[in-house]
Write an enzyme that holds these catalytic residues in place. Structure first.
Site, PDB file in Angstrom:
ATOM      1  N   LYS A   1       9.338  79.749  41.624  1.00  0.00           N
ATOM      2  CA  LYS A   1      10.617  80.451  41.750  1.00  0.00           C
ATOM      3  C   LYS A   1      10.736  81.109  43.116  1.00  0.00           C
ATOM      4  O   LYS A   1      11.829  81.380  43.586  1.00  0.00           O
ATOM      5  CB  LYS A   1      10.709  81.553  40.700  1.00  0.00           C
ATOM      6  CG  LYS A   1      10.896  81.079  39.279  1.00  0.00           C
ATOM      7  CD  LYS A   1      10.788  82.282  38.343  1.00  0.00           C
ATOM      8  CE  LYS A   1      10.922  81.887  36.901  1.00  0.00           C
ATOM      9  NZ  LYS A   1      10.549  82.983  35.996  1.00  0.00           N
TER      10      LYS A   1
ATOM     11  N   LYS B   1       2.478  74.185  44.142  1.00  0.00           N
ATOM     12  CA  LYS B   1       3.080  74.381  42.818  1.00  0.00           C
ATOM     13  C   LYS B   1       4.592  74.622  42.938  1.00  0.00           C
ATOM     14  O   LYS B   1       5.019  75.320  43.856  1.00  0.00           O
ATOM     15  CB  LYS B   1       2.386  75.613  42.217  1.00  0.00           C
ATOM     16  CG  LYS B   1       2.666  75.905  40.803  1.00  0.00           C
ATOM     17  CD  LYS B   1       1.906  77.147  40.363  1.00  0.00           C
ATOM     18  CE  LYS B   1       2.556  78.413  40.868  1.00  0.00           C
ATOM     19  NZ  LYS B   1       2.099  79.644  40.233  1.00  0.00           N
TER      20      LYS B   1
ATOM     21  N   LYS C   1      -0.098  86.371  46.062  1.00  0.00           N
ATOM     22  CA  LYS C   1       1.144  87.149  46.180  1.00  0.00           C
ATOM     23  C   LYS C   1       0.971  88.312  47.144  1.00  0.00           C
ATOM     24  O   LYS C   1       1.912  88.686  47.838  1.00  0.00           O
ATOM     25  CB  LYS C   1       1.577  87.681  44.812  1.00  0.00           C
ATOM     26  CG  LYS C   1       2.120  86.625  43.878  1.00  0.00           C
ATOM     27  CD  LYS C   1       2.800  87.272  42.676  1.00  0.00           C
ATOM     28  CE  LYS C   1       3.329  86.252  41.703  1.00  0.00           C
ATOM     29  NZ  LYS C   1       3.934  86.882  40.518  1.00  0.00           N
TER      30      LYS C   1
HETATM   31  P1  AMP Z   1       6.743  82.687  35.619  1.00  0.00           P
HETATM   32  O1  AMP Z   1       7.932  82.025  36.187  1.00  0.00           O
HETATM   33  O2  AMP Z   1       5.735  82.989  36.666  1.00  0.00           O
HETATM   34  O3  AMP Z   1       7.085  83.841  34.747  1.00  0.00           O
HETATM   35  O4  AMP Z   1       6.034  81.596  34.697  1.00  0.00           O
HETATM   36  C1  AMP Z   1       6.388  81.374  33.359  1.00  0.00           C
HETATM   37  C2  AMP Z   1       5.573  80.250  32.742  1.00  0.00           C
HETATM   38  O5  AMP Z   1       5.774  79.040  33.455  1.00  0.00           O
HETATM   39  C3  AMP Z   1       4.057  80.488  32.760  1.00  0.00           C
HETATM   40  O6  AMP Z   1       3.513  80.016  31.537  1.00  0.00           O
HETATM   41  C4  AMP Z   1       3.579  79.652  33.910  1.00  0.00           C
HETATM   42  O7  AMP Z   1       2.239  79.221  33.753  1.00  0.00           O
HETATM   43  C5  AMP Z   1       4.527  78.472  33.846  1.00  0.00           C
HETATM   44  N1  AMP Z   1       4.715  77.849  35.161  1.00  0.00           N
HETATM   45  C6  AMP Z   1       5.204  78.429  36.285  1.00  0.00           C
HETATM   46  N2  AMP Z   1       5.245  77.547  37.315  1.00  0.00           N
HETATM   47  C7  AMP Z   1       4.767  76.369  36.822  1.00  0.00           C
HETATM   48  C8  AMP Z   1       4.561  75.066  37.386  1.00  0.00           C
HETATM   49  N3  AMP Z   1       4.859  74.787  38.650  1.00  0.00           N
HETATM   50  N4  AMP Z   1       4.037  74.109  36.582  1.00  0.00           N
HETATM   51  C9  AMP Z   1       3.745  74.355  35.294  1.00  0.00           C
HETATM   52  N5  AMP Z   1       3.915  75.564  34.700  1.00  0.00           N
HETATM   53  C10 AMP Z   1       4.422  76.561  35.436  1.00  0.00           C
END
Ligand code: AMP
Ligand code: TRP
Length: 349
Positions: free
Chosen positions: A215, A212, A127
């Site tokens: 968002k 990956k 990031k």
């Molecule tokens: P965040 O959107 O970064 O707050 O992520 C929230 C949750 O989603 C966390 O547990 C991440 O590990 C999971 N996560 C985010 N992106 C992925 C992805 N591409 N595949 C699987 N899990 C994800």
């Protein structure tokens, strides 16, 4: 079919259950990576644990954010937790910034965390590159805030996607250091363990199977959002990257898109890996894509309907978050007091 409401937990059950804590940031739309990697597993395991799920809005400002949408995005994620099946009989939903102990414990943990531990974090490095010269201290400190989230609740398990594993290992290192330096033989903080499912732990981008799903990807075509309407899902799958090989199989590292799309189909359709492997072994993409589209739309549709119902009544969501805050605060404040005592603070009179 009528569903029977789950029996409320007895006090003994609550006391003997292990505690789970997890969270999602209110930045952008929830996508199927968040859903399959995290929230789906929270829902599947919730009856087994005493669960706390927060919307981590303090984490959301570690990269530039829009103050005009932060509150609405926070409410939307809380509503999505409920829409995805988080059940208040088993789980508490709250907003991180509503419980001030999160910020306060972060400060205390900052003072015992070596700088180089944070500089080594993969997510920070990734990031930080994107932020260039303007990388804020908050981004570096992000994992310490996450450690505070987990440790305030004495969580046993933290269900997350693969990308968060390193942050949980760091949390464990912080626990060891604090207990060692200030515990005087007692355990001040409890060490949590990650809970990562094999399938769906790393959902990949629709436009590049080696990246990956995220968002922050500038292209919305790279992800399916949980609230995408059917026609958008159809377009995204129609345009998604594939390969020129006929016959779709799991497990070939040279075919990252094929692995990802088959896994998505398996999870969305609820079939076993063997069933999907057998069904798709001779298929071409032209035949597979409509199947995946149909499974994704059918899986997400009940979540979208429930989301519409929940968001139609703002006072209901407010009451859920008010109650969540009260439950969370009681536990978090007790842990904070414990840590302050261990560090030698005089407590407020
Ligand atoms: P965040 O959107 O970064 O707050 O992520 C929230 C949750 O989603 C966390 O547990 C991440 O590990 C999971 N996560 C985010 N992106 C992925 C992805 N591409 N595949 C699987 N899990 C994800
Ligand atoms: N860092 C996590 C993510 O981006 C979100 C998060 C913040 C979290 N605090 C947490 C996850 C505590 C689990 C437990 O995915």
């Amino acid at each position: 079919m009528p569903t029977t409401a789950p029996a409320p937990l007895t006090t003994l059950e609550v006391m003997t259950k292990q505690r789970v804590l997890s969270g999602v940031q209110p930045t952008g739309n929830l996508h199927i990576g968040n859903y399959l990697g995290a929230i789906r597993n929270w829902v599947a395991g919730q009856a087994q644990y005493d669960n706390f799920f927060c919307v981590v809005d303090l984490h959301a400002i570690t990269v530039p954010h829009n103050p005009a949408t932060l509150a609405a995005d926070t409410y939307a994620i809380a509503a999505l937790y409920l829409a995805c099946g988080i059940d208040l009989d088993y789980s508490t939903i709250f907003v991180q910034s509503h419980v001030s102990a999160h910020s306060e414990l972060t400060w205390l943990l900052n003072c015992i965390t070596p700088l180089n531990w944070l500089e080594d974090m993969i997510q920070f490095k990734e990031k930080a590159v994107k932020q260039g010269q303007n990388v804020g201290v908050g981004l570096l400190d992000y994992p310490v805030l996450m450690a505070a989230d987990i440790l305030l609740y004495d969580a046993d398990k933290v269900p997350v996607g693969e990308d968060q594993k390193q942050h949980i290992e760091l949390t464990r290192d912080i626990v060891d250091r604090l207990n060692h330096q200030y515990g005087q033989g007692e355990t001040v903080l409890k060490s949590p363990a990650p809970l990562i499912q094999t399938d769906g732990a790393r959902v990949m981008s629709l436009t590049d199977g080696t990246k990956k799903m995220s968002k922050s990807d500038p292209s919305d075509l790279s992800r399916i959002n949980v609230l995408d309407p059917p026609d958008v899902i159809q377009t995204k799958i129609k345009k998604c990257k594939t390969d020129p090989v006929r016959g779709l199989t799991f497990g070939d590292p040279a075919r990252p898109e094929c692995n990802n799309l088959l896994t998505l189909y398996m999870l969305m359709s609820g079939q076993s890996k063997e069933a999907v492997a057998a069904e798709c072994v001779e298929m071409g993409w032209g035949q597979f894509k409509p199947l995946l589209t149909e499974a994704a739309i059918a899986h997400l549709q009940p979540i979208q309907t429930k989301y519409a119902e929940i968001t139609a009544d703002k006072s209901y969501l407010e009451s859920v978050l008010r109650e969540g805050r009260q439950k969370a605060e009681a536990i978090a404040n007790a842990t904070l007091t414990r840590v302050k005592q261990a560090l030698g603070y005089s407590l407020p009179l």
